[in-house]
Each structure stands twice: as structure tokens, then as C-alpha cells.
Enzyme design. Sequence first.
Site, PDB file in Angstrom:
ATOM      1  N   GLY A 114      84.008  -5.844 -41.698  1.00 40.13           N
ATOM      2  CA  GLY A 114      84.796  -6.107 -42.905  1.00 40.13           C
ATOM      3  C   GLY A 114      84.696  -4.955 -43.874  1.00 40.13           C
ATOM      4  N   VAL A 131      74.162  -0.824 -39.048  1.00 39.64           N
ATOM      5  CA  VAL A 131      73.774  -1.848 -38.065  1.00 39.64           C
ATOM      6  C   VAL A 131      74.559  -3.137 -38.254  1.00 39.64           C
ATOM      7  CG1 VAL A 131      71.880  -3.250 -37.161  1.00 39.64           C
ATOM      8  CG2 VAL A 131      71.464  -0.873 -37.796  1.00 39.64           C
ATOM      9  N   GLU A 170      72.169   1.778 -44.424  1.00 42.18           N
ATOM     10  CA  GLU A 170      72.044   0.346 -44.183  1.00 42.18           C
ATOM     11  C   GLU A 170      73.231  -0.219 -43.419  1.00 42.18           C
ATOM     12  OE1 GLU A 170      70.627  -2.885 -43.521  1.00 42.18           O
ATOM     13  OE2 GLU A 170      69.379  -2.038 -45.104  1.00 42.18           O
ATOM     14  N   ASP A 205      78.768   0.064 -28.510  1.00 39.97           N
ATOM     15  CA  ASP A 205      78.532  -0.098 -29.946  1.00 39.97           C
ATOM     16  C   ASP A 205      77.152  -0.701 -30.187  1.00 39.97           C
ATOM     17  OD1 ASP A 205      79.563  -0.463 -32.841  1.00 39.97           O
ATOM     18  OD2 ASP A 205      79.007  -2.507 -32.267  1.00 39.97           O
ATOM     19  N   LYS A 265      73.356   0.611 -32.049  1.00 44.56           N
ATOM     20  CA  LYS A 265      72.690  -0.200 -33.066  1.00 44.56           C
ATOM     21  C   LYS A 265      71.275  -0.582 -32.642  1.00 44.56           C
ATOM     22  CE  LYS A 265      77.024  -2.043 -34.893  1.00 44.56           C
ATOM     23  NZ  LYS A 265      77.905  -3.232 -35.031  1.00 44.56           N
ATOM     24  N   THR A 325      83.728   8.545 -42.013  1.00 41.24           N
ATOM     25  CA  THR A 325      84.816   9.038 -41.185  1.00 41.24           C
ATOM     26  C   THR A 325      84.767   8.376 -39.812  1.00 41.24           C
ATOM     27  OG1 THR A 325      83.506  10.874 -40.322  1.00 41.24           O
ATOM     28  CG2 THR A 325      84.783  11.285 -42.324  1.00 41.24           C
ATOM     29  N   PHE A 383      88.771   8.368 -46.324  1.00 42.11           N
ATOM     30  CA  PHE A 383      89.326   7.424 -47.301  1.00 42.11           C
ATOM     31  C   PHE A 383      90.097   6.332 -46.574  1.00 42.11           C
ATOM     32  CE2 PHE A 383      91.818   6.404 -51.284  1.00 42.11           C
ATOM     33  CZ  PHE A 383      90.708   6.065 -52.035  1.00 42.11           C
ATOM     34  N   GLU A 396      89.287  -2.851 -31.893  1.00 38.61           N
ATOM     35  CA  GLU A 396      90.107  -1.652 -32.012  1.00 38.61           C
ATOM     36  C   GLU A 396      91.183  -1.658 -30.922  1.00 38.61           C
ATOM     37  OE1 GLU A 396      89.815   0.500 -34.374  1.00 38.61           O
ATOM     38  OE2 GLU A 396      87.908  -0.151 -35.232  1.00 38.61           O
TER      39      GLU A 396
END
Length: 362
Positions: free
Chosen positions: A325, A155, A152, A223, A227, A99, A11, A212
Site C-alpha cells: 500500500g 520488509v 523499515e 520477493d 525479505k 525507485t 516520484f 505486478e
Amino acid sequence: MGRYDLALIGFGGVNRALAELISQRGHRLAEDLGFTLRVVAITDLRAGSLVDTDGIDLAPLLAANPGELNFAGLPGGSADPRNAWVIREVPADIVVEATFTDPAHGEPALSHVRWALESGKHVCTTNKGPVALAGRALKQLAAEHGVSFEFEGSVLSGTPVLRTAQRLFGGLEITDVQGILNGTSNYILGRLEEGVDLPAAITEAQDLGYAEADPTADIEGHDVQLKVMILANEVLGADLRREDVLCEGISAITPHEVRDAASKELRWKLVGSATRHQDGSVEARVAPLALPAHHPLAGIYGPVNAVSFRTDLLGTVTVSGPGAGRIETAYALLSDIIAIHQRHAVDAAAPTRPVLLETHHV
């Protein structure tokens, strides 16, 4: 009108944003989509777990400061996240997995997804790890249990590149995929072009919420590597492992190199690419490239992402949009839920074909 009961695993920003969409736009979404959404369970590492099979009242949860949220004092609440129990035992139609996950082994999201599919529940997730590292096995598990596994947002956040390729490129042969798949590194390269050194550019990106606290995955290309694996496996039909994708980040690039390239109308970009050769093999890599101005990815600036697909009939088609975002990523989850509805509502409505019996005359 149908309804889907959701279990939100995690959450933080993304699932909280999805809850906001459900709370604030629920009636409008129902009118547009033909179904309602109800949250019946929420788990969170800090807040604990909350279950109400009649539907959780989201308004007071969303009004609380995220850092102060504590489910222990609420009816149906507990200080223990109880992820496994919620996923396996709470009667929900869709498990929404968002998570924090270790990209090296995909946990804990990989187990969350597997538990849900084994329990006969649909899954949508924004996590790259399970899809990149075990996507084929998880899709097979979903098929065995008659449910959907949608991802979805793994990526390009809310920008639908996977469904664009899979649903809108019918009849086309895609031979090559190239993308700017990490907005943080793209923003930093832009700042290097403007003369800012790497440490200062990283700090700026962190202050703006793009990077981060530990920016290693963005700066070193890890990362993007995951992808690229997803794109190669889903779009080009590959079965790549992490060690199959060569990976080089941007930490060795200097502001001088970036400005010198710009003076020659070249733009440094961290590019993830995958190419299918004539023998069917797929080669993939992540590396910084100095792209000419006419390249479709050269003009992508700031925290924006883009993917270019090279096709046999249309040439190169580029899809660009936000790659991060909380609201954008929450929309990706909503689009996954819509995809689940469309697939299974159509299956349920499809007429049963008559069985034709073959008669043999003796």
C-alpha cells in the site's frame, strides 16, 4: 523547531504518498514530532528532476495526473532525472530512495544509497535490494560518515517489524523468525482454497493492484527471499547471501491440494523462515507449507503480512499488519525520518564527557 530538507528519488506511488503526507499534514506532524519537513528536490524517470533549495511547492505537483507530470517546464526543472547530481550536489539532509530496483543486483537503488551516504546525507529507503544484498556494507558506510541508513519499509511496508525486534525485544534471545511476507501470494493461496485456479487468481490479484504485470517475484518467492535475508541479517545477526536461502514458490500448488489441506484444518502459506542453531549458524528458506490451525500464521488471510519471532522468555510473538500500500509504505519512510531525528537529536543534545587525564608519578 528543527527542519529536514528532503530529496525524493523516485516520484511513484510511495514518494508521492509521502509528499501528500507532508503537504496535507505538515503542520500537525510538526506539532507532534517537533520538526518540519521540506522537499527541496525530486527526481523521477518519466517526469525528470526538479530542484528548489527554498522548498518545492508540492500542491500543484500532487494535483497533476502522475502520468502527465513533466518537470521540464517548471523553474528549476529538467527532463533529465539527474539522480546522481541531485543526490550528491543538492543540499538536502535526507535522501528518500523509492525507485524501481532490480532484485538481482539491487540497482539503481544500491548506487543511490551509496552516493548519498558518501555525501554525508541520511538515507531512508523502501527498497529490499540494497538492504538484502549490501546491508552490512551500507551500514558501515553510514557509520563512517556519521549518518543514518534506515529501511523499515523494506520488509513489511508500514508494519514495523524490524524496530519491534531491535528496540522492544531487549533482553530476549530470538532464535527463529517465520513470516508471511508477500501479500500477493497469500491472497492467491486463499483464492485457490476457494476453488479458483492459479492463472485466474493471479489475474484477480493484478486487477486489485496486489500483483505486478509480471508476478514472477511474488509467485516464485523471490520477493520473500530478499525479505528473509533482511530479517535473518538484522534480527538474527546473520550475513546471508541470496544463494544461501533456498527458495520455492507456489506455482506448483494446485487448488485440489489447497482444498484437501483445508478439509484437514491445514492452511497452505508461503513461509519465509530463518533459524539460528546452537553453533551460531543461521539457516533460511522460502517454501510453501501446510500449517496447522493453531499456528500463528495459519489465520493470516488476503494481502496481509505477519512475522512470528520465537524468543526464549516470551515464547512466540507475532506482529501482523499491512505488507503493501502506498500510504502504508509512505508511513514507513516517515517512521525512518523520525528514527533519524531521534538518533541525531539525542546525539547532538548529549553533553560532552570530560576527558580524564591519567597522571603518572615518576
